[in-house]
Enzyme design. Structure first.
Site, PDB file in Angstrom:
ATOM      1  N   PHE A 118      16.315 -14.087  -6.807  1.00 31.34           N
ATOM      2  CA  PHE A 118      14.900 -14.129  -6.450  1.00 31.34           C
ATOM      3  C   PHE A 118      14.121 -14.573  -7.682  1.00 31.34           C
ATOM      4  CE2 PHE A 118      12.193 -12.648  -2.934  1.00 31.34           C
ATOM      5  CZ  PHE A 118      13.121 -12.565  -1.914  1.00 31.34           C
ATOM      6  N   GLN A 238      -2.092 -12.639  -5.673  1.00 34.50           N
ATOM      7  CA  GLN A 238      -0.970 -13.577  -5.699  1.00 34.50           C
ATOM      8  C   GLN A 238      -0.920 -14.511  -4.493  1.00 34.50           C
ATOM      9  OE1 GLN A 238       3.330 -12.156  -5.054  1.00 34.50           O
ATOM     10  NE2 GLN A 238       3.290 -12.858  -7.161  1.00 34.50           N
ATOM     11  N   HIS A 240       1.785 -16.827  -2.627  1.00 34.22           N
ATOM     12  CA  HIS A 240       3.219 -17.098  -2.527  1.00 34.22           C
ATOM     13  C   HIS A 240       3.379 -18.600  -2.320  1.00 34.22           C
ATOM     14  CE1 HIS A 240       7.279 -17.089  -0.965  1.00 34.22           C
ATOM     15  NE2 HIS A 240       7.395 -15.793  -1.151  1.00 34.22           N
ATOM     16  N   LEU A 250       5.262 -16.758   6.270  1.00 39.41           N
ATOM     17  CA  LEU A 250       6.081 -16.884   5.071  1.00 39.41           C
ATOM     18  C   LEU A 250       7.466 -17.462   5.324  1.00 39.41           C
ATOM     19  CD1 LEU A 250       5.272 -16.053   2.217  1.00 39.41           C
ATOM     20  CD2 LEU A 250       6.887 -14.188   2.428  1.00 39.41           C
ATOM     21  N   GLU A 253      11.047 -16.122  -0.288  1.00 36.65           N
ATOM     22  CA  GLU A 253      11.693 -16.609  -1.505  1.00 36.65           C
ATOM     23  C   GLU A 253      13.218 -16.513  -1.393  1.00 36.65           C
ATOM     24  OE1 GLU A 253       9.156 -15.666  -4.891  1.00 36.65           O
ATOM     25  OE2 GLU A 253      10.951 -14.795  -5.771  1.00 36.65           O
ATOM     26  N   ARG A 284       6.132 -16.671  -9.010  1.00 34.29           N
ATOM     27  CA  ARG A 284       5.307 -17.289  -7.968  1.00 34.29           C
ATOM     28  C   ARG A 284       4.049 -17.967  -8.480  1.00 34.29           C
ATOM     29  NH1 ARG A 284       6.123 -12.318  -3.683  1.00 34.29           N
ATOM     30  NH2 ARG A 284       8.263 -12.921  -3.236  1.00 34.29           N
ATOM     31  N   HIS A 350      -0.939 -13.755  -0.527  1.00 31.28           N
ATOM     32  CA  HIS A 350       0.204 -12.902  -0.201  1.00 31.28           C
ATOM     33  C   HIS A 350       0.081 -11.454  -0.654  1.00 31.28           C
ATOM     34  CE1 HIS A 350       4.355 -12.148   0.824  1.00 31.28           C
ATOM     35  NE2 HIS A 350       4.649 -11.808  -0.407  1.00 31.28           N
ATOM     36  N   ARG A 392       3.166 -10.357  -9.538  1.00 29.43           N
ATOM     37  CA  ARG A 392       4.332  -9.573  -9.109  1.00 29.43           C
ATOM     38  C   ARG A 392       5.550 -10.465  -8.894  1.00 29.43           C
ATOM     39  NH1 ARG A 392       6.787  -8.578  -4.172  1.00 29.43           N
ATOM     40  NH2 ARG A 392       5.116  -9.355  -2.826  1.00 29.43           N
TER      41      ARG A 392
HETATM   42  C1  LIG Z   1       5.777 -11.847   5.205  1.00 28.98           C
HETATM   43  C2  LIG Z   1       5.985 -10.947   4.031  1.00 28.98           C
HETATM   44  C3  LIG Z   1       7.225 -10.866   3.423  1.00 28.98           C
HETATM   45  C4  LIG Z   1       7.432 -10.004   2.344  1.00 28.98           C
HETATM   46  N1  LIG Z   1       8.686  -9.930   1.778  1.00 28.98           N
HETATM   47  C5  LIG Z   1       8.875  -9.070   0.746  1.00 28.98           C
HETATM   48  C6  LIG Z   1      10.177  -8.914   0.165  1.00 28.98           C
HETATM   49  O1  LIG Z   1      11.159  -9.531   0.584  1.00 28.98           O
HETATM   50  N2  LIG Z   1      10.302  -8.057  -0.868  1.00 28.98           N
HETATM   51  C7  LIG Z   1       9.261  -7.348  -1.375  1.00 28.98           C
HETATM   52  O2  LIG Z   1       9.435  -6.586  -2.313  1.00 28.98           O
HETATM   53  N3  LIG Z   1       8.023  -7.456  -0.818  1.00 28.98           N
HETATM   54  C8  LIG Z   1       7.817  -8.289   0.218  1.00 28.98           C
HETATM   55  N4  LIG Z   1       6.566  -8.392   0.764  1.00 28.98           N
HETATM   56  C9  LIG Z   1       5.487  -7.484   0.306  1.00 28.98           C
HETATM   57  C10 LIG Z   1       5.668  -6.102   0.911  1.00 28.98           C
HETATM   58  O3  LIG Z   1       6.225  -6.217   2.188  1.00 28.98           O
HETATM   59  C11 LIG Z   1       4.357  -5.331   1.035  1.00 28.98           C
HETATM   60  O4  LIG Z   1       3.644  -5.415  -0.168  1.00 28.98           O
HETATM   61  C12 LIG Z   1       4.644  -3.861   1.322  1.00 28.98           C
HETATM   62  O5  LIG Z   1       5.491  -3.752   2.435  1.00 28.98           O
HETATM   63  C13 LIG Z   1       3.388  -3.041   1.535  1.00 28.98           C
HETATM   64  O6  LIG Z   1       3.774  -1.754   1.956  1.00 28.98           O
HETATM   65  P1  LIG Z   1       2.727  -0.577   2.061  1.00 28.98           P
HETATM   66  O7  LIG Z   1       3.506   0.649   2.425  1.00 28.98           O
HETATM   67  O8  LIG Z   1       1.901  -0.533   0.841  1.00 28.98           O
HETATM   68  O9  LIG Z   1       1.759  -1.001   3.253  1.00 28.98           O
HETATM   69  P2  LIG Z   1       2.011  -1.595   4.734  1.00 28.98           P
HETATM   70  O10 LIG Z   1       3.439  -1.692   5.105  1.00 28.98           O
HETATM   71  O11 LIG Z   1       1.165  -2.813   4.823  1.00 28.98           O
HETATM   72  O12 LIG Z   1       1.399  -0.454   5.635  1.00 28.98           O
HETATM   73  C14 LIG Z   1       0.014  -0.178   5.669  1.00 28.98           C
HETATM   74  C15 LIG Z   1      -0.196   0.972   6.606  1.00 28.98           C
HETATM   75  O13 LIG Z   1      -1.522   1.426   6.490  1.00 28.98           O
HETATM   76  C16 LIG Z   1      -2.079   1.611   7.779  1.00 28.98           C
HETATM   77  N5  LIG Z   1      -3.534   1.472   7.661  1.00 28.98           N
HETATM   78  C17 LIG Z   1      -4.234   0.516   7.018  1.00 28.98           C
HETATM   79  N6  LIG Z   1      -5.546   0.770   7.110  1.00 28.98           N
HETATM   80  C18 LIG Z   1      -5.675   1.909   7.828  1.00 28.98           C
HETATM   81  C19 LIG Z   1      -6.765   2.692   8.278  1.00 28.98           C
HETATM   82  N7  LIG Z   1      -8.029   2.357   8.010  1.00 28.98           N
HETATM   83  N8  LIG Z   1      -6.509   3.799   9.002  1.00 28.98           N
HETATM   84  C20 LIG Z   1      -5.248   4.152   9.327  1.00 28.98           C
HETATM   85  N9  LIG Z   1      -4.173   3.456   8.925  1.00 28.98           N
HETATM   86  C21 LIG Z   1      -4.389   2.359   8.188  1.00 28.98           C
HETATM   87  C22 LIG Z   1      -1.397   0.575   8.643  1.00 28.98           C
HETATM   88  O14 LIG Z   1      -1.439   0.967   9.990  1.00 28.98           O
HETATM   89  C23 LIG Z   1       0.016   0.622   8.084  1.00 28.98           C
HETATM   90  O15 LIG Z   1       0.731   1.671   8.680  1.00 28.98           O
HETATM   91  C24 LIG Z   1       6.359  -9.241   1.849  1.00 28.98           C
HETATM   92  C25 LIG Z   1       5.104  -9.315   2.466  1.00 28.98           C
HETATM   93  C26 LIG Z   1       4.919 -10.173   3.521  1.00 28.98           C
HETATM   94  C27 LIG Z   1       3.557 -10.258   4.108  1.00 28.98           C
END
Ligand SMILES: Cc1cc2nc3c(=O)[nH]c(=O)nc-3n(C[C@H](O)[C@H](O)[C@H](O)COP(=O)(O)OP(=O)(O)OC[C@H]3O[C@@H](n4cnc5c(N)ncnc54)[C@H](O)[C@@H]3O)c2cc1C
Length: 578
Positions: A118, A238, A240, A250, A253, A284, A350, A392
């Site tokens: 990666f 960031q 991507h 997406l 990567e 990135r 991203h 990142r």
């Molecule tokens: C397409 C894509 C591919 C990716 N691939 C990778 C990868 O391969 N490796 C890597 O390390 N990272 C990757 N990332 C980044 C990574 O997936 C995210 O940064 C990470 O999953 C975020 O997790 P989180 O738990 O912070 O939030 P999230 O998984 O975004 O969860 C947010 C939560 O908050 C809740 N929420 C939000 N606002 C409210 C509100 N007002 N009231 C109640 N609930 C609320 C939502 O319902 C959800 O449950 C990728 C991101 C994307 C978009």
């Protein structure tokens, strides 16, 4: 008004929120609730494709110190190194924990967890790429989410699904709950708790072309900012490199990790010019800038604003086994078979490197002295610990959300062993009620969807990969105008039952807030570092800017910047070449 009593309330059911909830619910006497505006397994962690980084050394030599170094250098030395050390060390244990919880990782022929390359992950402190990303095909995030959700259900975590949190309650200097809107009924619920955690994910929707879901609107960060908590390093957002052209969806990567390469209109592998050592696996920010430079200099495909991601030299079997989801996205959204045709790509918004400031236990801090707000925690993309600094590395978000989600859960257990329950004030939901009533009653003519689109288009133009003072000032004017018009919106649906119109209007308020914090911070930082590229200040300036920014919005509507030193332990800042 419905009032619920819990020991801990977690807002967000992505990887960060679920890991914390799982840790807390291991204590049989603690009552734990997770509130999520989405059904938990629809959280955006499920979209994560490529992998989770950990120096397991399963396929070649690797060490956590190399992972830590790559993280610090990848973040252009703005990373807090105490936090990066924790990230790199605890990544290993976290991945094995996930394996033991049942996550079906891909395997090596001898049965160990498989790993792939990666961007920015290297051996021997930068000498060449290393296989560090542990993966389950290109569905790693989906598997993480399912695994953690099952464990939470097994341990009796209470889920409040499709409840949208609108406000944070703080009394006597301690967090004591949140107020949420039940989407199905339009009823307000107060959650009274001794500890609260925000794990609400990112805010890619401030930009037009983005990999982020429609729901990623920065709610947690905006709610905290409105309650006087600063936002840290918001200028670092960031892009991507490889979003599907125009759609932003997406192409992970992992594609380049498995050998896909970027090409310009002449078929050149242009990254040879920008990053001779890591090529298409440079970090990135570097690739995204290289792509825009190619496009600006007329080497986009047919002279247009996209480039090609070329898989055609890779065996079809590899695409089907290792990259099944993203190759099917190309088929579904573009009608292109990546085994025979290159995929049109452009950089896509991203990941938020900044956010709600925390210490290494996920405790929210209020200032440059790391003064803790008792009972309030944040982890995951909405938080800034800071392990990503100015940029990142791929795979480090999944590490961040799980390592620091887990640490926050553990510290909440410690805190709850001592913390008293702070009484709620009279009518704790009054502010949230007022916000919703105002939106419902508003008699103007402006449409939420139009304002949202204008915000996203202009952010792309004036606060994207390249920025300068004139553009950022223009964006502040546009934000002022959008705010003014936001006061004059009119909803099509004025009911309370499943009113998406209303919720999107409320989310637009959050988008405007996080966009404002991003633009102000970008204008303030007069240097270029990582993802923050100021064309009028193109050099990194360690003398003046090797520090984190904390941006406060004061009750009178003015803004204040303060600065926090970067924690430097093992690695002194050096020039960042790859
Ligand atoms: C397409 C894509 C591919 C990716 N691939 C990778 C990868 O391969 N490796 C890597 O390390 N990272 C990757 N990332 C980044 C990574 O997936 C995210 O940064 C990470 O999953 C975020 O997790 P989180 O738990 O912070 O939030 P999230 O998984 O975004 O969860 C947010 C939560 O908050 C809740 N929420 C939000 N606002 C409210 C509100 N007002 N009231 C109640 N609930 C609320 C939502 O319902 C959800 O449950 C990728 C991101 C994307 C978009």
């Amino acid at each position: 008004m419905a009032v619920h009593e819990f020991d801990a309330v977690i807002v967000g059911a992505g990887g960060a929120g679920l890991y914390a909830a799982m840790e807390l619910s291991r204590q049989a006497d603690l009552r734990v609730a997770v509130i999520s505006k989405l059904y938990p397994t629809r959280s955006h962690t499920g979209a994560a494709q490529g992998g989770i980084g950990a120096a397991l050394g399963n396929m070649e030599e690797d060490h956590w110190e190399w992972h830590m170094f790559d993280t610090v250098k990848g973040g252009d030395y703005l990373v807090d190194q105490d936090a990066a050390e924790i990230l790199a060390r605890e990544a290993i244990e976290t991945v094995y924990d996930l394996e033991h919880l049942g996550l079906p990782f891909d395997r090596t022929p001898d049965g160990r967890i498989a790993q792939r390359r990666f961007g920015g992950h290297t051996h021997h402190f930068g000498q060449g790429p290393v296989r560090r990303a542990c993966h389950a095909a290109d569905r790693t995030g989906h598997m993480i989410l399912q695994t953690l959700y099952q464990q939470c259900l097994r341990q009796n975590v209470r889920f409040f699904n499709e409840f949208q949190v609108l406000d944070l309650l703080v009394e006597d200097g301690a967090a004591c709950g949140v107020v949420a809107w039940e989407i199905l009924t339009g009823e307000l619920h107060t959650f009274h708790a001794r500890a609260v955690m925000f794990a609400t994910g990112g805010w890619g929707r401030i930009y037009k072309v983005t990999s982020n879901a429609h729901t990623l609107t920065g709610d947690g960060a905006a709610i905290c900012w409105r309650r006087g908590i600063p936002l840290e390093d918001m200028e670092f957002y960031q892009f991507h490199p490889t979003g599907i052209y125009r759609l932003g969806i997406l192409m992970s990567e992992a594609a380049r990790g498995e050998g896909a390469v970027l090409r310009n209109r002449y078929g050149e592998r242009f990254m040879e010019r920008y990053s001779p050592t890591l090529l298409d696996l440079a970090p990135r920010d570097i690739i995204a800038r290289a792509m825009i430079t190619e496009i600006r200099e007329g080497r986009g495909i047919d002279g247009k604003d996209y480039l090609h991601l070329d898989f055609t030299h890779l065996p079809r079997q590899l695409l089907e086994e290792k990259l099944p989801d993203i190759t099917s996205f190309a088929r579904i959204y573009l009608g292109i078979d990546p085994a025979t045709q290159p995929v049109p790509v452009q950089p896509t918004a991203h990941y938020a490197m900044g956010g709600i400031p925390t210490d290494v236990w996920g405790r929210v801090v209020l200032d440059e002295k790391n003064t803790v707000l008792p009972g309030l925690y944040a982890a995951g993309e909405c938080a800034c610990v800071s392990v990503h600094g100015a940029n990142r590395l791929g795979t480090n978000s999944l590490v961040d959300i799980l390592v620091f989600g887990r640490r926050a859960g553990r510290d909440m257990v410690r805190y709850l062993r001592e913390a008293e329950r702070v009484p709620l004030r009279h009518n704790p939901d009054s502010d949230a009620r007022e916000q919703m009533e105002r939106l419902l009653r508003s008699e103007g003519k402006e449409k939420v969807a139009v304002l949202r689109q204008e915000l996203a288009e202009n952010m792309m133009e004036y606060c994207g990969i390249f920025r300068d003072e004139a553009g950022l000032r223009k964006m502040l004017e546009i934000l002022g105008d959008l705010r003014e018009r936001y006061r004059r919106i009119r909803l099509d649906d004025r009911g309370r039952i499943f009113n998406q119109d209303l919720l999107e209007a409320w989310e637009l308020g959050c988008l405007l807030d996080v966009a404002e914090a991003t633009v102000r911070s970008a204008l303030h930082r007069t240097e270029s570092r990582g993802a923050h590229m100021r064309e009028d200040y193109p050099k990194r300036d360690d003398e003046n800017w090797l520090k984190h920014t904390l941006l406060y919005r004061k009750p009178d509507g003015t803004f204040e910047f303060r600065y926090k030193p970067v924690v430097i332990t093992r690695f002194q800042p050096q020039a960042r070449t790859y």
